[in-house]
Design an enzyme around this catalytic site. Structure first.
Site, mmCIF file in Angstrom:
data_model
loop_
_atom_site.group_PDB
_atom_site.id
_atom_site.type_symbol
_atom_site.label_atom_id
_atom_site.label_comp_id
_atom_site.label_asym_id
_atom_site.label_seq_id
_atom_site.Cartn_x
_atom_site.Cartn_y
_atom_site.Cartn_z
ATOM 1 N N GLU A 32 -6.281 -6.451 -8.920
ATOM 2 C CA GLU A 32 -5.891 -5.778 -10.170
ATOM 3 C C GLU A 32 -5.101 -6.807 -10.964
ATOM 4 O OE1 GLU A 32 -6.800 -2.910 -11.143
ATOM 5 O OE2 GLU A 32 -7.158 -1.627 -9.400
ATOM 6 N N CYS B 244 0.459 -4.343 -17.364
ATOM 7 C CA CYS B 244 -0.877 -4.924 -17.468
ATOM 8 C C CYS B 244 -1.707 -4.200 -18.510
ATOM 9 C CB CYS B 244 -1.565 -4.870 -16.105
ATOM 10 S SG CYS B 244 -1.579 -3.225 -15.389
HETATM 11 P P1 NAD Z 1 1.991 -13.044 -10.032
HETATM 12 O O1 NAD Z 1 0.520 -13.200 -9.929
HETATM 13 O O2 NAD Z 1 2.835 -14.207 -10.336
HETATM 14 O O3 NAD Z 1 2.590 -12.440 -8.676
HETATM 15 C C1 NAD Z 1 2.094 -11.240 -8.103
HETATM 16 C C2 NAD Z 1 2.408 -11.245 -6.609
HETATM 17 O O4 NAD Z 1 1.656 -12.286 -5.985
HETATM 18 C C3 NAD Z 1 3.872 -11.519 -6.259
HETATM 19 O O5 NAD Z 1 4.225 -10.696 -5.144
HETATM 20 C C4 NAD Z 1 3.854 -12.980 -5.862
HETATM 21 O O6 NAD Z 1 4.885 -13.333 -4.976
HETATM 22 C C5 NAD Z 1 2.507 -13.088 -5.175
HETATM 23 N N1 NAD Z 1 1.931 -14.435 -5.137
HETATM 24 C C6 NAD Z 1 2.214 -15.493 -5.937
HETATM 25 N N2 NAD Z 1 1.433 -16.547 -5.591
HETATM 26 C C7 NAD Z 1 0.648 -16.133 -4.581
HETATM 27 C C8 NAD Z 1 -0.377 -16.764 -3.809
HETATM 28 N N3 NAD Z 1 -0.769 -18.028 -4.040
HETATM 29 N N4 NAD Z 1 -0.985 -16.043 -2.845
HETATM 30 C C9 NAD Z 1 -0.628 -14.754 -2.628
HETATM 31 N N5 NAD Z 1 0.331 -14.121 -3.306
HETATM 32 C C10 NAD Z 1 0.962 -14.791 -4.279
HETATM 33 O O7 NAD Z 1 2.182 -11.862 -11.096
HETATM 34 P P2 NAD Z 1 3.541 -11.332 -11.706
HETATM 35 O O8 NAD Z 1 4.053 -12.366 -12.658
HETATM 36 O O9 NAD Z 1 4.399 -10.838 -10.601
HETATM 37 O O10 NAD Z 1 3.011 -10.045 -12.520
HETATM 38 C C11 NAD Z 1 2.566 -10.103 -13.839
HETATM 39 C C12 NAD Z 1 1.059 -10.093 -13.911
HETATM 40 O O11 NAD Z 1 0.536 -9.001 -13.156
HETATM 41 C C13 NAD Z 1 0.548 -9.876 -15.327
HETATM 42 O O12 NAD Z 1 -0.526 -10.752 -15.594
HETATM 43 C C14 NAD Z 1 0.038 -8.436 -15.317
HETATM 44 O O13 NAD Z 1 -0.959 -8.151 -16.268
HETATM 45 C C15 NAD Z 1 -0.447 -8.305 -13.907
HETATM 46 N N6 NAD Z 1 -0.475 -6.909 -13.490
HETATM 47 C C16 NAD Z 1 -1.685 -6.309 -13.291
HETATM 48 C C17 NAD Z 1 -1.740 -4.967 -12.961
HETATM 49 C C18 NAD Z 1 -3.057 -4.262 -12.760
HETATM 50 O O14 NAD Z 1 -3.062 -3.180 -12.170
HETATM 51 N N7 NAD Z 1 -4.178 -4.800 -13.220
HETATM 52 C C19 NAD Z 1 -0.559 -4.243 -12.795
HETATM 53 C C20 NAD Z 1 0.656 -4.894 -12.993
HETATM 54 C C21 NAD Z 1 0.690 -6.238 -13.333
#
Ligand code: NAD
Length: 479
Positions: free
Chosen positions: A251, A285
């Site tokens: 997502e 998001c």
């Molecule tokens: P992010 O991708 O930086 O981090 C998300 C999660 O992934 C965190 O727990 C982080 O620690 C972990 N992570 C980071 N690097 C990783 C790796 N290499 N392998 C595995 N896990 C890893 O996102 P963010 O900055 O926390 O959130 C914002 C983003 O999330 C925005 O782009 C937003 O649109 C998106 N988002 C999407 C939805 C949806 O349902 N589509 C919902 C909420 C947020």
């Protein structure tokens, strides 16, 4: 590492939850309160040993949990939801402190977390029976995958975790919740609270730094990764998962367009569109991130949304609507967008950005008709900046709304249901609303088109994402 005895749920100490026990780690870390810059309490800094222990416990717990009756699994989730509800105020206070959202919005997220636990727990995924002919009956079953990992972002750390927890546990998987380093607190506390309702190893939680996610996603002991986060990280998760063919649901980001037609009810649409853009400081998001307004009503719409936006209360006081950005990285990213808007000389009818010295506050900002190829239109700012764009031709506005690599949500605002439905039909997005946006439900699948995701969560389709399909062919020879 030291194991801590369970007692009353306190909200000042935070542990990993491994195999039914609260675990400390040798080293710890903390995040900061984004409204004050004060340090929040210490949380575990997991090591590969903690990861191995959690995965071993999750694997050991899986067969028993998979054999547990569906209704008993449902009941355990509902009991957990009830316990979360009883602790609503403490969780909401903690959420404000770690995430920055004001009290009313934090209460709303906890309520939604509970609603998602209950809404998903009450779903069913029965086997399907297909009679091919007189001699062949085929039963299609949905069987759990094994050990799942839920990776959540910092914008809705409770509600997004709840959706994954309920779907994974209901379908008979064990789950390890990997909390965001920016917002680890509520997730760890939820896992602690859950231990009264689930066997050891069924629901665990780990906190750590940027190394923890890749340790989990590349591990052969993980059968399913349910990831919510940015598109860039989603690609890394998929790459990592490919080594073991681990199942993934992604997502990811969005850049949702709202199309306001010439016959839209402006007075009704303006507060809704502003609210659904600036809620959670735009860090959603599926928030509205671009508004295409028909040229015949553009000036009136702009003036009214500017007036409404000026009335939005920013802060973390009881009645505030919009808190700070959640962290420094995100704050800087939004500042870069503001700098670019300034450099391009775009008209900014509201958005004064010099008022705060402490905390990552940015006032809600409207940008008046920037270029289609500007950064603020092309990229997801994930902050409180909303570009308004003028349109005149239906075909052209559909093309502009779809000209994004994202496809999470979209909306059409019109008093003519026929026109609205016609435009909605052509929008490339997983959720399309008419005269609304962001109306999500736990029993309705939520999915992104294009770079906004792969697979879906919530609803019965979301449950299927935590299952393998097994078709059993019963053949009986005719006498
Ligand atoms: P992010 O991708 O930086 O981090 C998300 C999660 O992934 C965190 O727990 C982080 O620690 C972990 N992570 C980071 N690097 C990783 C790796 N290499 N392998 C595995 N896990 C890893 O996102 P963010 O900055 O926390 O959130 C914002 C983003 O999330 C925005 O782009 C937003 O649109 C998106 N988002 C999407 C939805 C949806 O349902 N589509 C919902 C909420 C947020």
């Amino acid at each position: 590492m030291a194991t801590i005895k369970f007692g009353a749920l306190g909200f000042d100490k935070f542990y990993n939850v491994i195999n039914g026990e609260l675990k400390e780690t040798a080293a710890t870390r903390h995040s900061i309160n984004p409204a004050t810059s004060d340090p929040n309490p210490e949380v575990p800094l997991s090591t590969p040993i903690d990861v191995e222990e959690a995965i071993a416990a999750a694997r050991a717990a899986f067969p028993g949990w998979a054999k547990t009756q569906w209704v008993a699994r449902r009941d355990a989730i509902l009991q957990f939801a009830g316990a979360l509800e009883k602790n609503t105020d403490d969780f909401a206070t903690l959420l404000t402190r770690e995430q920055g959202k004001p009290p009313q919005i934090a209460l709303g997220e906890i309520a939604n977390g509970i609603r998602w636990l209950r809404g998903i727990a009450n779903l069913d995924l029965p086997s399907e029976v297909v009679n091919k002919d007189a001699t062949t009956q085929i039963v299609i079953k949905y069987v759990p995958l094994g050990v799942s990992v839920a990776i959540v972002p910092w914008n809705y750390p409770v509600m997004l975790a709840c959706g994954k927890i309920a779907a994974s546990l209901l379908t008979g998987n064990s789950i390890i919740l990997k909390v965001s380093p920016f917002t680890p607190y509520c997730g760890l506390k939820m896992a602690e609270l859950a231990q009264s309702f689930f066997p050891a190893g069924v629901f665990q939680a780990l906190s750590g730094d940027d190394r923890l996610g890749p340790w989990l996603t590349s591990h052969p002991g993980i059968d399913k990764i349910s990831f919510t986060g940015s598109t860039a990280t989603g690609k890394k998760v998929m790459e990592s998962a490919s080594k073991n063919l681990t199942r993934v649901t992604l997502e990811l980001g969005g850049n949702d367009a709202a199309i306001v037609c010439s016959d839209a009810d402006i007075d009704s649409a303006v507060p809704k569109i502003a609210t659904l853009s600036f809620l959670n400081s735009g860090q959603i998001c599926v928030a509205i991130k671009r508004v295409y307004v028909h040229e015949s009503i553009y000036n009136e719409f702009r003036d009214k949304i500017v007036a409404y936006t000026r009335s939005i209360q920013v802060g973390v006081e009881k009645d505030a609507f919009m808190g700070p950005l959640q962290n420094k990285v995100q704050y800087d990213r939004v500042q870069e967008h503001l700098d670019d808007i300034k450099r391009q000389n775009y008209h900014v009818p509201t958005g004064n950005h010099d008022f705060q010295t402490v905390g990552y506050f940015i006032n809600p900002t409207i940008v008046d008709n920037p270029a289609d190829d500007s950064r603020i239109v092309q990229e997801e700012p994930f902050g409180p900046i909303l570009p308004l764009l003028s349109w005149s031709n239906e075909e052209e506005v559909i093309r502009r709304a779809n000209s994004s690599c994202m496809g999470l949500g979209a909306s059409v605002w019109s008093t003519d249901p026929g026109v609205a439905a016609r435009i909605a039909e052509h929008l490339e997005a997983g959720s399309v609303w008419i005269n609304s946006h962001l109306d999500i439900e736990p029993n309705i699948p939520f999915a992104g088109h294009k770079s906004s995701g792969i697979g879906c969560e919530w609803g019965v389709e979301g449950l299927k994402g935590f299952c393998n399909i097994k078709a059993i062919y019963f053949k009986q020879d005719m006498p």
